[in-house]
Design a protein around this motif. Structure first.
Motif, PDB file in Angstrom:
ATOM      1  N   ASP A   1      34.767  36.024  36.444  1.00  0.00           N
ATOM      2  CA  ASP A   1      35.863  35.038  36.371  1.00  0.00           C
ATOM      3  C   ASP A   1      37.163  35.640  36.870  1.00  0.00           C
ATOM      4  O   ASP A   1      38.096  34.919  37.231  1.00  0.00           O
ATOM      5  N   ILE A   2      37.250  36.954  36.815  1.00  0.00           N
ATOM      6  CA  ILE A   2      38.479  37.624  37.264  1.00  0.00           C
ATOM      7  C   ILE A   2      38.440  37.751  38.791  1.00  0.00           C
ATOM      8  O   ILE A   2      37.556  38.392  39.356  1.00  0.00           O
ATOM      9  N   GLN A   3      39.381  37.109  39.440  1.00  0.00           N
ATOM     10  CA  GLN A   3      39.451  37.164  40.906  1.00  0.00           C
ATOM     11  C   GLN A   3      40.820  37.590  41.409  1.00  0.00           C
ATOM     12  O   GLN A   3      40.951  38.034  42.540  1.00  0.00           O
ATOM     13  N   THR A   4      41.841  37.448  40.554  1.00  0.00           N
ATOM     14  CA  THR A   4      43.192  37.869  40.955  1.00  0.00           C
ATOM     15  C   THR A   4      43.827  38.588  39.771  1.00  0.00           C
ATOM     16  O   THR A   4      43.336  38.501  38.638  1.00  0.00           O
ATOM     17  N   VAL A   5      44.946  39.237  40.018  1.00  0.00           N
ATOM     18  CA  VAL A   5      45.603  40.003  38.948  1.00  0.00           C
ATOM     19  C   VAL A   5      46.093  39.080  37.828  1.00  0.00           C
ATOM     20  O   VAL A   5      46.153  39.490  36.659  1.00  0.00           O
ATOM     21  N   GLU A   6      46.395  37.817  38.146  1.00  0.00           N
ATOM     22  CA  GLU A   6      46.819  36.866  37.104  1.00  0.00           C
ATOM     23  C   GLU A   6      45.722  36.662  36.064  1.00  0.00           C
ATOM     24  O   GLU A   6      45.980  36.353  34.908  1.00  0.00           O
ATOM     25  N   ASP A   7      44.462  36.846  36.482  1.00  0.00           N
ATOM     26  CA  ASP A   7      43.331  36.587  35.577  1.00  0.00           C
ATOM     27  C   ASP A   7      43.117  37.688  34.533  1.00  0.00           C
ATOM     28  O   ASP A   7      42.271  37.537  33.656  1.00  0.00           O
ATOM     29  N   ILE A   8      43.835  38.815  34.634  1.00  0.00           N
ATOM     30  CA  ILE A   8      43.528  39.903  33.683  1.00  0.00           C
ATOM     31  C   ILE A   8      44.323  39.810  32.383  1.00  0.00           C
ATOM     32  O   ILE A   8      44.078  40.570  31.454  1.00  0.00           O
ATOM     33  N   GLU A   9      45.256  38.879  32.301  1.00  0.00           N
ATOM     34  CA  GLU A   9      46.058  38.761  31.083  1.00  0.00           C
ATOM     35  C   GLU A   9      45.149  38.540  29.870  1.00  0.00           C
ATOM     36  O   GLU A   9      44.284  37.655  29.889  1.00  0.00           O
TER      37      GLU A   9
END
Ligand code: GLU
Length: 297
Positions: A160-168
């Protein structure tokens, strides 16, 4: 001035075989190095009392590199010597002192011990994916840069993690003492710090953490080892300028390092080194960065 140069081929056959045998290289040629110039009568070119003269006269230098980052600094258990772009830069520097690659004592550095190793004299140089920062330059010298990369993410394919925004709010691993760990925390992830990137990579492979984050150049090397299981995602979200660490007790090393780096750009040695190492992980050979001015004496 003696401009005679001996062209020697440095081919780490043992390393290439070992990497292929354990299936970790992702490429049969991974262990190969570029050609390195070894200057004759190098000691005569340096002033008395300089660190360079001492190394050249001794025909020996101790250099800290990573041992677990394919394409950058890697040494398998059965390898005689490490391989990778940082290793090639180290050989170029040693060659300018008249030191053959087998006159280099290689010492493994991890991210957290690079400054202490330089300050304590365990190593003479650090060439270890070592980003230049003001904090580090307050305690050690960092010449260069000789390469610029940026932080990205390594995830299981299809994550599901594809961009840095997704790691929050997600668990993301990196390495203690690295710029990467700080950047991950700043992006709101729950950061888990390990001693080495290979330990962190193992956490992603076994599903303990959802992502690993560090320089794209490092992640691509790991992705090439397990192309069916993991992938590098997202745009670079930092700028990492790789420098060469030296002791502030020998400030004269800065000009020598920068001149040697610049010469390797001009004569094509840097590009050859890049193609023989990081180029094999699929990184395009970039335009090399101009070294920073050395601090005033
Ligand atoms: N280049 C970054 C740093 O120096 C991350 C890679 C590393 O830890 O070696 O902190």
């Amino acid at each position: 001035m003696n401009l005679n140069r001996t062209r020697i081929a440095v081919v780490s056959v043992a390393a290439a075989l070992a990497l292929t045998a354990c299936g970790s290289a992702g490429d049969d040629d991974e262990g190969g190095g570029a050609d390195v110039d070894v200057k004759e009568d190098a000691a005569a070119e340096f002033d008395d009392g300089t660190a360079m003269k001492e190394f050249a006269e001794a025909g020996a230098i101790t250099i800290g590199v990573k041992f677990d980052q394919p394409g950058i600094g890697f040494k398998g258990a059965t390898d005689d010597a490490p391989t990778g772009m940082d290793v090639e830069m180290a050989k170029i520097l040693a060659g300018s002192l008249g030191i053959e690659p087998d006159g280099i004592e290689w010492k493994e550095t991890i991210s957290d011990n690079r400054e202490p190793f330089l300050e304590g004299g365990e190593v003479d140089l650090v060439v270890a994916s070592y980003s230049i920062t003001d904090e580090r330059r307050a305690v050690v010298g960092q010449a260069g840069p000789y390469y610029v990369t940026g932080q990205q993410l390594l995830v299981k394919t299809g994550s599901d993690i594809q961009t840095v925004e997704d790691i929050e709010g997600k668990e993301v691993c990196s390495v203690t003492g690295s710029t990467s760990l700080e950047n991950v925390e700043a992006k709101g992830a729950t950061a888990r710090g390990f001693d080495t990137y290979s330990e962190c990579r193992d956490q992603v492979l076994d599903g303990t953490v959802e992502a690993m984050s560090t320089d794209g150049s490092i992640l691509l090397g790991y992705a090439a080892e397990n192309p069916d299981e993991v992938e590098v995602v997202g745009e670079p979200f930092s700028e990492e300028r790789y420098g060469i660490g030296y002791s502030l007790e020998s400030p004269e090393m800065c000009e020598w390092i920068n001149e040697t780096v610049q010469k390797s750009y001009d004569d094509g040695t840097w590009a050859d080194a890049f193609e023989a190492t990081l180029g094999k992980s699929g990184v395009e050979t970039p335009e090399p960065p101009a070294p920073d001015a050395c601090p005033a004496a």
